[in-house]
Design an enzyme around this catalytic site. Structure first.
Site, PDB file in Angstrom:
ATOM      1  CG  LEU A 198      -1.998  -1.011   1.405  1.00  0.00           C
ATOM      2  CD1 LEU A 198      -2.740  -0.787   2.715  1.00  0.00           C
ATOM      3  CD2 LEU A 198      -2.979  -0.967   0.245  1.00  0.00           C
ATOM      4  CG  ASP A 199       0.729   4.204  -3.026  1.00  0.00           C
ATOM      5  OD1 ASP A 199       1.635   3.420  -3.383  1.00  0.00           O
ATOM      6  OD2 ASP A 199      -0.113   4.684  -3.802  1.00  0.00           O
ATOM      7  NE  ARG A 200       6.371   7.282   3.221  1.00  0.00           N
ATOM      8  CZ  ARG A 200       7.495   7.990   3.209  1.00  0.00           C
ATOM      9  NH1 ARG A 200       7.573   9.124   3.884  1.00  0.00           N
ATOM     10  NH2 ARG A 200       8.526   7.593   2.488  1.00  0.00           N
ATOM     11  NE  ARG A 238      -1.386   8.222  -5.259  1.00  0.00           N
ATOM     12  CZ  ARG A 238      -0.192   8.385  -4.704  1.00  0.00           C
ATOM     13  NH1 ARG A 238       0.475   7.339  -4.224  1.00  0.00           N
ATOM     14  NH2 ARG A 238       0.340   9.596  -4.625  1.00  0.00           N
TER      15      ARG A 238
END
Length: 318
Positions: A143-145, A246
């Site tokens: 998962l992205d930060r 995104r």
């Protein structure tokens, strides 16, 4: 070329750095993180807040974007002892599901899943530090930060490989909540835009739509609630490309609120003033067969408090 001058040759000192074309448009915090490799992020942000970092002799914020020929004052920033290993603070995270084969946690926003790219450690290193007796702990996916929510960790190699195959073959249903800029039109929409990775002149990793060379990417977006200029949507991943949700949403004209790569600075600043300083993307639902038993697992993670509060603000305003 970047020009640097220093008031001392042998010890840390103030540096004056002139910005070249390769850093035009880059945020000052990202510029300093690359320039001052090894310096903790907290030191850099404190130096910016305290006014020790200046551009053209003036104070700036961490979101200031550099221009060619800007002169950046870089204060002395202390590096950690290169011979000393960095301790990883042990941490546990909210457990959604756990057995002998796998662990699913509710990852908070702002925490990387692993070390690297300027981050000393992440969720997996902290879990290993908190569970020294665990013989095997490996990330199933990323998962992205700034994305919160459900994150899977394998506790056995055969479970890890089975989960990898499941994700690769579309055997798991992963749903995310995203708050997007704009009034989403369709109740349900399939986005099929091929994606490819690229690197900016400053070395930042990005993803873009590329009809000729991109990899197949498929996201199903379902309308959940409208808030005037903003919409809450559910995004189901049918493929698992980097930054897929995104880029798909931004390329469709509906960037995610708080997205520092594909969103707008104005909206991010507006929500920061409201007290919301993250990207609104949350992995809320995961349905899959257990990798070893085949039992159906239906897992969920509620929206974080900050996300609930900002939705309440928008609902009141609407």
């Amino acid at each position: 070329m970047r020009k640097e001058t220093s008031t001392a040759a042998q010890q840390p000192a103030v540096r004056m750095v002139e910005v070249g074309p390769e850093h035009d448009g880059q945020r000052i915090d990202n510029f300093l993180l690359r320039l001052c490799k090894g310096v903790p992020k907290s030191h850099i942000y404190k130096a910016i807040r305290d006014g020790q970092v200046r551009v053209n002799k003036g104070r700036i914020g961490a979101d200031y974007r550099l221009a060619i020929s800007d002169v950046v004052r870089v204060p002395p920033l202390r590096l950690p002892d290169p011979g000393a290993p960095r301790p990883v603070p042990a941490a546990e995270f909210p457990v959604v599901y756990e057995d002998d084969a796998m662990l699913v946690i509710d990852k908070p926003a702002g925490v990387a899943v692993h070390g690297g790219s300027g981050v000393s450690f992440g969720v997996i290193e902290q879990l290993r530090a908190a569970r020294p007796e665990a013989r095997f702990l490996e990330l199933v996916h990323r998962l992205d930060r700034d994305t919160s929510g459900l994150l899977m960790v394998g506790k056995k190699r055969n479970a890890l490989l089975a989960l990898h195959a499941m994700l690769r073959d579309g055997g798991a249903q992963k749903h995310y909540y995203a708050l997007v800029q704009g009034d989403w039109v369709n109740d349900r929409q399939h986005i099929r835009l091929p994606l490819t990775k690229w690197t900016t002149a400053s070395g930042e990793r990005r993803v873009k739509v590329d009809a000729q060379n991109g990899q197949t990417a498929h996201t199903i977006v379902t309308m959940k609630q409208r808030f005037g200029q903003y919409s809450l949507v559910d995004a189901e991943l049918r493929t698992g490309r980097t930054h897929q949700i995104r880029v798909h949403l931004a390329s469709s004209g509906f960037p995610i609120v708080g997205d520092d790569k594909y969103g707008t600075d104005e909206v991010r600043a507006e929500f920061a003033r409201r007290g919301f300083g993250r990207m609104f993307l949350h992995a809320h639902s995961l349905t899959l067969p257990h990798p070893l038993t085949g039992e159906t697992l239906e897992l969920s993670a509620p929206l974080p408090k900050a996300c609930v509060q900002i939705l309440q603000q928008l609902e009141t305003k609407a």
